[in-house]
Design a protein around this motif. Structure first.
Motif, PDB file in Angstrom:
ATOM      1  N   SER A 133      -1.912 113.195 -60.151  1.00 63.79           N
ATOM      2  CA  SER A 133      -2.036 112.689 -58.778  1.00 63.79           C
ATOM      3  C   SER A 133      -2.447 113.703 -57.723  1.00 63.79           C
ATOM      4  N   PRO A 134      -2.145 115.015 -57.813  1.00 66.65           N
ATOM      5  CA  PRO A 134      -2.430 115.901 -56.673  1.00 66.65           C
ATOM      6  C   PRO A 134      -3.866 115.979 -56.201  1.00 66.65           C
ATOM      7  N   ARG A 144       4.686 110.059 -67.355  1.00 64.61           N
ATOM      8  CA  ARG A 144       4.823 111.298 -66.584  1.00 64.61           C
ATOM      9  C   ARG A 144       3.512 112.077 -66.559  1.00 64.61           C
ATOM     10  N   ASP A 145       2.804 112.063 -67.695  1.00 64.94           N
ATOM     11  CA  ASP A 145       1.503 112.746 -67.740  1.00 64.94           C
ATOM     12  C   ASP A 145       0.526 112.134 -66.740  1.00 64.94           C
ATOM     13  N   GLN A 159       5.532 119.652 -54.569  1.00 67.42           N
ATOM     14  CA  GLN A 159       5.051 120.851 -55.257  1.00 67.42           C
ATOM     15  C   GLN A 159       5.908 121.141 -56.483  1.00 67.42           C
ATOM     16  N   GLN A 160       7.214 120.971 -56.354  1.00 65.14           N
ATOM     17  CA  GLN A 160       8.128 121.223 -57.468  1.00 65.14           C
ATOM     18  C   GLN A 160       7.828 120.311 -58.661  1.00 65.14           C
ATOM     19  N   LEU A 161       7.507 119.052 -58.382  1.00 64.25           N
ATOM     20  CA  LEU A 161       7.282 118.069 -59.445  1.00 64.25           C
ATOM     21  C   LEU A 161       5.823 117.997 -59.888  1.00 64.25           C
ATOM     22  N   GLY A 162       4.926 118.633 -59.133  1.00 68.69           N
ATOM     23  CA  GLY A 162       3.511 118.589 -59.480  1.00 68.69           C
ATOM     24  C   GLY A 162       2.888 117.236 -59.224  1.00 68.69           C
ATOM     25  N   ILE A 163       3.284 116.588 -58.108  1.00 64.28           N
ATOM     26  CA  ILE A 163       2.752 115.273 -57.759  1.00 64.28           C
ATOM     27  C   ILE A 163       2.228 115.296 -56.329  1.00 64.28           C
ATOM     28  N   HIS A 164       1.501 114.270 -55.956  1.00 60.59           N
ATOM     29  CA  HIS A 164       0.952 114.184 -54.600  1.00 60.59           C
ATOM     30  C   HIS A 164       2.076 113.924 -53.595  1.00 60.59           C
ATOM     31  N   SER A 184       7.846 120.271 -50.391  1.00 60.36           N
ATOM     32  CA  SER A 184       8.513 121.112 -51.386  1.00 60.36           C
ATOM     33  C   SER A 184       8.787 120.342 -52.669  1.00 60.36           C
ATOM     34  N   LYS A 186       1.268 113.281 -63.152  1.00 58.63           N
ATOM     35  CA  LYS A 186       0.890 114.663 -62.851  1.00 58.63           C
ATOM     36  C   LYS A 186      -0.612 114.816 -62.583  1.00 58.63           C
TER      37      LYS A 186
END
Length: 381
Positions: A210-211, A204-205, A338-343, A335, A208
């Motif tokens: 990826s953005p 998971r780290d 953004q909520q999950l903090g991923i690309h 949305s 995160k």
């Protein structure tokens, strides 16, 4: 025969003794000697009238039984104990390395079948005036840099390639694997690999990271800092693969990526799938080599798929998003990302995969934005 009957048959036919430190190394003098654990298992099965189905209660599943008997899955300690208990096979036989090694097969290789010119052009082997004449010497040098026969032994077996295209050239595929390992071995490693306490959290780290635009580079460096090698090596013709997970010298996990599809969503999917293999599966198999366009019924491959999916987009978040429906508004994609903090490409890629519609949301998947980040590593700059 159902599993309960098989278990009854096994229990009534075999001793209850468990192998331990005292029993290892003591083979009854009237028993035949075996150099190969797989051949020993087959021989004991024949003697006791066992079928492959009879081994399911011992080893765990039909696929594992098949892989053990074909020599494509390593025999773990729990398996060895169970096989010793139920079949009476001496423990020291089960704990041997299989006889079939790349060094043994090397005498049968046609060294000239390796894609020598392409390997030389990429700097994998030395350039020579007559590559075919020096093929054996050049390829063996690559094998040596990959860690030698010990680390290359299983990569040449077709059945080890869990998601392999039927048209794959085993010579080209072996060369690619050895180059990945050679690159990993060449690096100066300050960090030894220590298995993380929470492997799912590590995945998971990574997701995160990826953005940002350079998210793929950050992920690769982050994993290297954890002692996990990640090598980007373009695929050779007729290899049909996206990535691989292997072990190098010192049991360091090595992830190989080809980047054959230059899209952000594809990069993250392949990286996370191979990371799942590296963290969860390499103790049971020496290598996983994947063409991820292909669906797989293999339990280990399906497990890697689930781990990758849940690390990128947790199951409950995906269900709650409603994006599995035919209509997927772009704003919903943004949305959830953004909520999950991923690309957003990761969300769009999941929608396209689940719906099997690869024309949908193409504006989000980041076509042409990955390979240029790795131009230096790929030798294209």
């Amino acid at each position: 025969m159902d599993d309960s009957k098989a278990a009854t048959k096994i229990d009534s036919a075999t001793p209850d003794t468990q192998p331990d430190e005292q029993t290892v190394g003591h083979q009854p003098s009237n028993e035949p000697e075996f150099d190969d654990p797989v051949e020993a298992i087959k021989s004991y099965m024949e003697r006791k009238g066992f079928t492959q189905r009879d081994l399911v209660p011992i080893i765990g599943s039909r696929s594992k039984v098949s892989e053990i008997l074909s020599g494509t899955r390593a025999i773990t300690m729990p398996m060895a104990r169970a096989l010793h208990k139920h079949l009476g096979i001496p423990a020291e036989i089960l704990l041997q390395e299989p006889v079939v090694r790349i060094a043994d097969q090397a005498d049968e290789m046609d060294w000239r079948r390796f894609p020598l010119r392409q390997m030389a052009n990429r700097g994998w082997i030395k350039s020579s005036g007559n590559l075919r004449e020096h093929a054996e010497e050049l390829v063996k040098d690559l094998m040596r840099r990959a860690g030698g026969a010990k680390h290359a032994k299983a990569l040449y077996r077709k059945n080890d390639q869990n998601r392999a295209n039927a048209k794959t050239d085993p010579y080209a595929l072996s060369a690619w694997c050895w180059q990945v390992l050679a690159q990993a071995n060449k690096r100066d490693w300050d960090t030894p690999y220590v298995p993380p306490d929470n492997r799912r959290q590590l995945m998971r780290d990574v997701a995160k990271l990826s953005p940002p635009t350079d998210g793929p580079l950050r992920a690769v460096q982050f994993l290297r800092d954890q002692g996990i090698a990640v090598e980007v090596v373009p695929h050779l013709p007729r290899t049909h693969l996206d990535g691989a997970a292997m072990k190098s010298e010192g049991d360091r996990p090595v992830i190989g990526l080809t980047l054959r599809y230059d899209r952000i969503d594809n990069f993250w999917w392949v990286l996370m799938h191979e990371l799942a293999h590296a963290l969860f599966h390499l103790d049971d198999s020496p290598a996983f080599i994947d063409d991820l366009r292909l669906d797989s019924t293999d339990e280990t491959e399906q497990h890697a798929d689930r781990l990758a999916q849940n690390a990128l987009i947790p199951r409950e978040a995906w269900k709650a998003s409603g994006l599995t429906k035919q209509h997927s508004p772009p704003m919903t994609v943004m949305s959830l990302a953004q909520q999950l903090g991923i690309h957003p490409a990761i969300v769009a890629g999941r929608v396209r995969y689940d719906l099997r519609d690869y024309r949908r949301l193409s504006q989000f998947v980041g076509t042409g934005k990955v390979n240029r980040l790795f131009a230096t590593e790929m030798g294209t700059r």
